[in-house]
Scaffold this active site. Structure first.
Site, PDB file in Angstrom:
ATOM      1  N   TYR A 135      -9.827 -10.006  12.032  1.00 31.28           N
ATOM      2  CA  TYR A 135      -9.295 -11.134  12.798  1.00 31.28           C
ATOM      3  C   TYR A 135      -9.540 -10.972  14.297  1.00 31.28           C
ATOM      4  CZ  TYR A 135      -6.665 -13.934   9.416  1.00 31.28           C
ATOM      5  OH  TYR A 135      -6.298 -14.792   8.415  1.00 31.28           O
ATOM      6  N   LYS A 190      -9.840  -1.711   0.151  1.00 28.03           N
ATOM      7  CA  LYS A 190     -11.128  -1.819  -0.548  1.00 28.03           C
ATOM      8  C   LYS A 190     -11.896  -0.527  -0.232  1.00 28.03           C
ATOM      9  CE  LYS A 190     -14.138  -4.118  -3.032  1.00 28.03           C
ATOM     10  NZ  LYS A 190     -13.932  -4.468  -4.459  1.00 28.03           N
ATOM     11  N   ASP A 222      -9.292  -6.573  -4.987  1.00 25.47           N
ATOM     12  CA  ASP A 222      -9.660  -7.489  -6.073  1.00 25.47           C
ATOM     13  C   ASP A 222      -8.721  -7.303  -7.269  1.00 25.47           C
ATOM     14  OD1 ASP A 222     -10.793  -4.951  -6.359  1.00 25.47           O
ATOM     15  OD2 ASP A 222     -12.676  -5.672  -7.228  1.00 25.47           O
ATOM     16  N   ASP A 246      -3.601 -11.942   4.414  1.00 24.20           N
ATOM     17  CA  ASP A 246      -3.633 -13.398   4.539  1.00 24.20           C
ATOM     18  C   ASP A 246      -3.822 -14.022   3.158  1.00 24.20           C
ATOM     19  OD1 ASP A 246      -3.851 -15.969   5.800  1.00 24.20           O
ATOM     20  OD2 ASP A 246      -6.023 -15.843   5.532  1.00 24.20           O
ATOM     21  N   ASP A 250      -0.684 -15.768   0.375  1.00 25.81           N
ATOM     22  CA  ASP A 250      -0.717 -17.136  -0.149  1.00 25.81           C
ATOM     23  C   ASP A 250      -0.640 -17.113  -1.669  1.00 25.81           C
ATOM     24  OD1 ASP A 250      -0.885 -18.398   2.309  1.00 25.81           O
ATOM     25  OD2 ASP A 250      -2.589 -19.659   1.730  1.00 25.81           O
TER      26      ASP A 250
HETATM   27  C1  IPM Z   1      -1.297 -17.469   8.111  1.00 27.36           C
HETATM   28  C2  IPM Z   1      -2.330 -18.493   8.476  1.00 27.36           C
HETATM   29  C3  IPM Z   1      -3.011 -18.022   9.763  1.00 27.36           C
HETATM   30  C4  IPM Z   1      -3.712 -16.718   9.478  1.00 27.36           C
HETATM   31  C5  IPM Z   1      -3.993 -19.043  10.393  1.00 27.36           C
HETATM   32  C6  IPM Z   1      -3.312 -20.370  10.609  1.00 27.36           C
HETATM   33  C7  IPM Z   1      -4.592 -18.529  11.654  1.00 27.36           C
HETATM   34  O1  IPM Z   1      -3.228 -18.666   7.443  1.00 27.36           O
HETATM   35  O2  IPM Z   1      -0.339 -17.257   8.902  1.00 27.36           O
HETATM   36  O3  IPM Z   1      -1.408 -16.878   7.047  1.00 27.36           O
HETATM   37  O4  IPM Z   1      -4.850 -16.699   9.013  1.00 27.36           O
HETATM   38  O5  IPM Z   1      -3.107 -15.677   9.709  1.00 27.36           O
HETATM   39 MG    MG Z   2      -2.728 -17.619   5.687  1.00 31.68          MG
END
Ligand code: IPM
Ligand code: MG
Length: 357
Positions: A135, A190, A222, A246, A250
């Protein structure tokens, strides 16, 4: 207790307003000050993270953050896009430890797309490093490829990197969090392919020596993605880098079927924190009064727990949310046959009312 309130874009202002009501109902002396961020920051002063907003966030003890982003800013240069506000706050405030719990509320067990027996009672915590990795790693850019089979053609490149102290500090945060829960920590990397991951793993193993009471395991990313949908309840705490975190966070959020319920905290070394819902700005439903404010309200609870050390008040909020769910109140994102459909404001007000009981 100074709180910078940054509602942002899309549904941000609506959901943050409800969390502010909940904070104000607690009978504590909070000093709240609001500022624009994301697309709203860009509209106000030409930058997603205006200087005044950053200064306010720096001066505050904690930041309550809504969400940023809207399709209408997709065409802007990267450094002006709303997402830069959140990346900038993380970096400038050195918020390196991101806590993303994925909890399945009993009342919402059937909201998950997975079979109930796989997710019932799910309670996992993902700790994501937030200041390093691909990042922020330099160099990065788009250039003419200097060598290789495609020399001379346009190439994009980013740099994945972690220094030992960076891994060490997130390792300590993760071991300490695991110690307060089920005492099992899974470090995701990884290391079969990446040097960065090999160092990550070596440092995790070294820090583990100071936490004999916590069981450390390692998993390739993975496989972790696969295990999260196969047997998610086998996890307690997961610690991982910025990029893998990240993606996995999710995935973990979706296990619960209700991303509108999940709070998050991003902390610095002194428990100053930025608190935000795990979901995004949902511009498609902005302004309609239907967004679920519970993730933001639960983020305010995390703020009370982690930054202000007010555990009892945090639990008060969490219990109020559970009571409201038990009564069958649901915003459209978590609504099911038989439940009472409510809007953003009604949901917030129901939590405030439940607080007083
Ligand atoms: C998160 C989001 C952010 C990230 C984006 C919006 C920059 O996806 O907080 O997970 O990638 O960290
Ligand atoms: Mg995210």
């Amino acid at each position: 207790m100074k709180i910078a309130v940054l509602p942002g874009d899309g549904i941000g202002p609506e959901i943050v307003a409800e969390a502010v009501k909940v904070l104000n109902a607690l009978d504590e002396k909070f000093e709240l000050e609001q500022a624009p961020v994301g697309g709203a920051g860009y509209e106000a002063s030409g930058h997603p993270l205006p200087d005044a907003t950053l200064a306010l966030a720096k001066a505050a003890d904690a930041v309550l953050f809504g969400a940023v982003g809207d399709w209408k800013y997709d065409a802007l240069a990267r450094e002006l896009r709303p997402e830069q506000a959140i990346l900038g706050l993380r970096k400038h405030l050195q918020l390196f430890a991101n806590f993303r719990p994925a909890i399945l509320y009993d009342e919402l067990a059937s909201a998950s797309s997975l079979k109930p027996e796989i997710v019932a009672g799910l309670d996992i915590l993902i700790i994501r490093e937030l200041n390093g990795d691909i990042y922020f790693g330099q160099p990065r850019g788009i250039r003419s490829a200097p060598d290789g089979l495609f020399a001379g053609s346009r190439e994009g490149f980013d740099t994945m990197r972690y220094s030992e102290p960076e891994v060490r500090r997130i390792a300590h945060v993760a071991f300490q969090a695991a110690r307060k829960r089920g005492k099992r920590l899974c470090s995701v990397d990884k290391a079969n392919v990446l040097e960065t991951s090999q160092l990550w793993k070596d440092v995790m193993l070294d820090v583990a020596k100071e936490y004999a009471d916590v069981e450390l395991s390692h998993m390739y990313v993975d496989n972790a993605a696969m295990q999260l949908v196969k047997a998610p309840k086998n996890f307690d705490v997961i610690v991982t880098g910025n990029m893998f975190g990240d993606i996995l966070s999710d995935e973990a959020a979706m296990l619960t079927g209700s991303i509108g319920m999940l709070p998050s905290a991003s902390l610095d070394a002194n428990n100053k924190g930025l608190y935000e819902p795990s979901h995004g700005s949902a511009p498609d439903i902005a302004g309609k009064g239907v967004a679920n404010p519970l993730a933001t309200i639960l983020s305010a609870a995390m703020m009370l727990r982690y930054t202000f050390g007010k555990t009892a008040q945090a639990e008060r909020i969490e219990n109020a949310v559970k009571r409201v769910l038990a009564r069958g109140l649901r915003t459209p994102d978590i609504w099911q046959e038989g439940a009472t459909k409510v809007g953003t404001r009604q949901m917030g007000e129901a939590v405030v009312a439940a607080l007083q009981e």
